[in-house]
Enzyme design. Sequence first.
Site, PDB file in Angstrom:
ATOM      1  N   ARG A  42      -5.446   5.846 -30.633  1.00 27.71           N
ATOM      2  CA  ARG A  42      -6.843   5.662 -30.238  1.00 27.71           C
ATOM      3  C   ARG A  42      -7.044   4.487 -29.290  1.00 27.71           C
ATOM      4  O   ARG A  42      -7.999   4.468 -28.511  1.00 27.71           O
ATOM      5  CB  ARG A  42      -7.708   5.496 -31.486  1.00 27.71           C
ATOM      6  CG  ARG A  42      -7.805   6.762 -32.320  1.00 27.71           C
ATOM      7  CD  ARG A  42      -8.803   6.623 -33.448  1.00 27.71           C
ATOM      8  NE  ARG A  42      -8.923   7.862 -34.211  1.00 27.71           N
ATOM      9  CZ  ARG A  42      -9.763   8.029 -35.230  1.00 27.71           C
ATOM     10  NH1 ARG A  42     -10.550   7.012 -35.611  1.00 27.71           N
ATOM     11  NH2 ARG A  42      -9.805   9.172 -35.876  1.00 27.71           N
ATOM     12  N   ASP A 151     -26.052   0.147 -36.537  1.00 29.49           N
ATOM     13  CA  ASP A 151     -24.649   0.532 -36.443  1.00 29.49           C
ATOM     14  C   ASP A 151     -23.930  -0.464 -35.547  1.00 29.49           C
ATOM     15  O   ASP A 151     -24.556  -1.133 -34.713  1.00 29.49           O
ATOM     16  CB  ASP A 151     -24.501   1.951 -35.885  1.00 29.49           C
ATOM     17  CG  ASP A 151     -23.168   2.581 -36.275  1.00 29.49           C
ATOM     18  OD1 ASP A 151     -23.136   3.296 -37.302  1.00 29.49           O
ATOM     19  OD2 ASP A 151     -22.162   2.349 -35.576  1.00 29.49           O
TER      20      ASP A 151
END
Length: 290
Positions: A42, A151
Site C-alpha cells: 500500500r 475522520d
Amino acid sequence: MARFDDGRPEMSAEEFRLLRDHVYSHCGILVHEDMKFVMERRLWPRLELLGLPDYGAYHRYLRYDANRHAELEAAVESLTTHETYFFREPTQLKSFTDELLPVVEQRNARLRRLRVWSAGCSSGEEAYTLAMLLKDSRRFDDWDVEVLGTDISRRVLAMARRAEYGPSALRATSPELLERHFVSLGNNRVRVRDEVRAWVSFGHHNLLDEMGSQLVPRMDVVFCRNVLIYFDLAARRKFLSIVRDRLVPGGHLLLGHSENLLNLGSDFEFVHLRGDLVYRRPELDEGARR
C-alpha cells in the site's frame, strides 16, 4: 537492497519497524507483524509518487521533509480501510432509537439540545444514518441538533460532504428510506436530502489527539464502531479517556459488535439494552453536566 521481479523494493524488517512505529505514534493504528506485506504494497505508490528509492528513504521523508505532515496523512490514508454503508448493524440502531433516544430526550428536555458524534465516520454513511433516525423519531424537530462526523482521512471527509452515494452504500437501505431521505441523481447514484444534511457536520480529527479533541463539544452519544480494532491496548485506553471527557455525564458510547471494553479498566458503566450492550459515563451532579 532486495527487489521484487517488477522492480519494487522489498521492505526490510527494520524499515517495517520504523514505519509501523511512526504511524502508531501519530494515530495509534498498530500494523501487526503479519501485515508487513500489506504495508509494503500500500505504501509503494507513495514512494513512486515522491521518487524515493526505498522504504528507508520514505521513513526519513516522513521524519524530516517540509511536507512530512501532509505525507503522513497520505500514508495513514493508504493503510486504513473505509468500507461502510447506510443503516449498518440494524439491531444496535434499533436500540439507539427505541431505548437511548427517550433517555436523552428526557435528560435534555430543558436545554432542547442534542449532540451525537460519529467518531471515525469514514465517507459519512453512519453520520447521515444517525441524522435520519433522529428525524424519523420526530422527538427533536424543534431542538438544536447536530451530528458530528470526524475522520483522520481528508479524502473520505470530502466524499461525506458531497453526500452522493452508489448501490454499495445503499445495500441495507429499504425502498421507503431511500425515497424519504435521498434524491435520485440517475445512473444508480443518489444524494442525501438537504434537510438531513443540515443536521450533520464533518471535521478532520485524529482520535488520539488530546489537544484537538478539546475542540469537540460535549456529546450525548458517541458512536465509534470498528475503530478500536486498529488500536493496541495503550491506544484504546487513551482513546477511551478522551471520549469519556467529551461525553456528558450519563452520555453513552456505542462500539462495533466485535469490540468491547472488557479488561480495559475503563470508567464506563455497562448498560444492557434489549438488543445491545452499550457503555455510559457515570452520572454526576447536574451542574457538571454541561
